[in-house]
Design a protein around this motif. Sequence first.
Motif, mmCIF file in Angstrom:
data_model
loop_
_atom_site.group_PDB
_atom_site.id
_atom_site.type_symbol
_atom_site.label_atom_id
_atom_site.label_comp_id
_atom_site.label_asym_id
_atom_site.label_seq_id
_atom_site.Cartn_x
_atom_site.Cartn_y
_atom_site.Cartn_z
ATOM 1 N N TYR A 100 0.780 -1.219 -0.092
ATOM 2 C CA TYR A 100 -0.050 0.077 0.039
ATOM 3 C C TYR A 100 0.618 1.307 -0.059
ATOM 4 C CZ TYR A 100 0.932 -1.101 4.837
ATOM 5 O OH TYR A 100 1.362 -1.633 5.983
ATOM 6 N N GLU A 134 -5.722 9.157 -1.319
ATOM 7 C CA GLU A 134 -6.070 8.142 -1.734
ATOM 8 C C GLU A 134 -4.592 7.182 -1.803
ATOM 9 O OE1 GLU A 134 -6.165 6.605 -6.326
ATOM 10 O OE2 GLU A 134 -7.782 8.021 -5.772
ATOM 11 N N PHE A 135 -4.570 5.932 -1.865
ATOM 12 C CA PHE A 135 -3.834 4.983 -1.739
ATOM 13 C C PHE A 135 -4.035 3.893 -2.514
ATOM 14 C CE2 PHE A 135 -5.613 3.297 1.815
ATOM 15 C CZ PHE A 135 -5.484 2.079 1.685
ATOM 16 N N THR A 136 -3.049 3.030 -3.421
ATOM 17 C CA THR A 136 -3.274 1.859 -4.195
ATOM 18 C C THR A 136 -2.935 0.590 -3.358
ATOM 19 O OG1 THR A 136 -2.898 3.175 -6.140
ATOM 20 C CG2 THR A 136 -2.891 0.586 -6.098
ATOM 21 N N LEU A 137 -3.836 -0.243 -3.031
ATOM 22 C CA LEU A 137 -3.903 -1.391 -2.396
ATOM 23 C C LEU A 137 -3.571 -2.404 -3.522
ATOM 24 C CD1 LEU A 137 -3.836 -3.333 0.031
ATOM 25 C CD2 LEU A 137 -6.324 -3.555 -0.153
ATOM 26 N N SER A 138 -2.412 -3.001 -3.435
ATOM 27 C CA SER A 138 -2.127 -4.181 -4.439
ATOM 28 C C SER A 138 -1.849 -5.357 -3.850
ATOM 29 C CB SER A 138 -0.647 -3.725 -5.301
ATOM 30 O OG SER A 138 -0.591 -2.407 -5.867
ATOM 31 N N LEU A 182 -13.766 2.878 -1.724
ATOM 32 C CA LEU A 182 -12.941 3.112 -3.180
ATOM 33 C C LEU A 182 -13.057 4.545 -3.538
ATOM 34 C CD1 LEU A 182 -13.386 -0.321 -4.989
ATOM 35 C CD2 LEU A 182 -11.668 0.402 -3.003
ATOM 36 N N SER A 183 -12.174 5.096 -3.903
ATOM 37 C CA SER A 183 -12.263 6.628 -4.948
ATOM 38 C C SER A 183 -13.083 6.233 -6.196
ATOM 39 C CB SER A 183 -10.859 7.160 -4.997
ATOM 40 O OG SER A 183 -10.007 6.313 -5.810
ATOM 41 N N SER A 200 -5.252 -4.617 -8.317
ATOM 42 C CA SER A 200 -4.968 -3.377 -7.489
ATOM 43 C C SER A 200 -6.442 -2.862 -7.474
ATOM 44 C CB SER A 200 -4.276 -2.423 -8.321
ATOM 45 O OG SER A 200 -2.819 -2.998 -8.236
ATOM 46 N N PHE A 201 -6.510 -1.940 -6.171
ATOM 47 C CA PHE A 201 -8.049 -1.181 -5.694
ATOM 48 C C PHE A 201 -7.397 0.250 -5.313
ATOM 49 C CE2 PHE A 201 -8.795 -5.650 -5.245
ATOM 50 C CZ PHE A 201 -10.425 -5.682 -5.521
ATOM 51 N N PRO A 202 -8.338 1.216 -5.789
ATOM 52 C CA PRO A 202 -7.964 2.708 -5.255
ATOM 53 C C PRO A 202 -8.741 2.916 -4.223
ATOM 54 C CG PRO A 202 -9.347 2.634 -7.372
ATOM 55 C CD PRO A 202 -9.059 1.318 -6.889
#
Length: 489
Positions: free
Chosen positions: A212, A221-225, A252-253, A273-275
Amino acid sequence: MLKRIFSLLAVLALAAAMTAPVLAEDAVSGGDGSSGGGSSGGVTDPAPANTDGVYVVGYTVTDIAGGEITTVDVGDHVNVVLQVVDHSSARYNVKAEEISARINSSVFQYTGVGEIGQLFQSNDDPDQTRLSRVRNGEASEEEKAANAYYNYYSYVLLFRDVIYQGGGNTLPINLTYLDTSKPMQQFSVQIGQCVDKDQTTSPNLLVRSSSYGDSVVAGEEFTLSLGVYATAGNEPLSDVIVSLTLPENVSLSNGSLSFYLGSLQPETMQTVSFPVLPASGFTGTVANITVNLAGTGAVSGKAVTGTTAISVPVSQPDRFEVGQLEVSDTLYLGDTGTVSLSYVNKGKNPVSNLEARLTGTNVGAGGYQYLGNLNAGTEGSVDFDLIPDAAGPVSGTITLSYEDAAGEPRTVTKDFTSNVEELVYEDPMVDPGMDAMQPESAGMPVWGWVLLVVCGGAVVVVVVVVVRRKKKKAAALAALEAEDSDEDL
């Protein structure tokens, strides 16, 4: 029953204690940290030399009464005993009761937590000279720190009353900690005693990796991979879906909470990946995100599921700010001036160990003040004395240092300038305007001399007239007195 199980535990622990360091040094890489299958009561195939993870070096299977068995059929209730080498837990220096081990598989039905026993600590440092120096107490601090990286725990992990469902023989395990900020560890072992009447083996689904970024801040916002991995099997998975369950004030954004991954071959991994956006009103320190995995065996049609919890630390944005700085435009040599700086914590978390320092040129000795902790939504100010030692310009800086909610050190500075003048003494009895009122010293002009002569002549004439009048009056009086004397005679 318990006596027989613990007898097996003791034998297995003794064997592992004698073999674990050797296996750690001579292991053949297995790629995913999984250990191979082994016979009942035996040692597994050599485990990978993975000083960052957890792996199994030996296992056995018993019936519920504690008797060792060589075959496990679908529907059997068994006890699974594993001998584990755990570098991660040793590195975190956690206690056995702080470790939670769960089976993450639809092949083996078990909802409880594994029991940990017979834990001891050792070290498999490949630098034998350094290892010897550490054990003899001769190592330097640098050698001790380097050697500590190779500390590991060896312990027995017991799962009681596991139901074998069929569909494979891979036993995947998730190892987590009571301190949720520490990352989850995952490992697996092949249970060779399992006999599946349906020889089609479906892979299990698990989250093998997650990231993250360096830090997560509320309101950003951050990206969860996620690295979604299918374990070993003889059929691929189809219709693989990855979904998230988010805590309050986390969303989620954009996009959907579910991601259709499609087909996934055994022993392969795909990244999803999820924003994710934690709201600015998020008040916790950790966002616990649940990852749900689901798929179907492409040949057998068997449903495969998995669940993993990801703990993401969330910090509030730092909104400590300085306000107005006040200092006199002019200071006087030999006198004491003051400089003041206000500050405010507009964030939602307190700041700690607030300190203030004054430095600069021609400010005197400077200064330091410890201001302590500042709660969210509060303000304050700091004052310093200025004692310049020479006339001329003054330049200075006030530096505020503190620790934010995450414990990170931060600083804020504010510069200022002023001027120093000599202090001049004035006699209070002397009117400073008197000199200006004095007439200028200059020679008498010509018209002044003429006026003086005219005035002087006029004065002489007046004097003469007055004298003459007095004389006439005196003569008249004398004549009158003489007439009076004659009459009397």
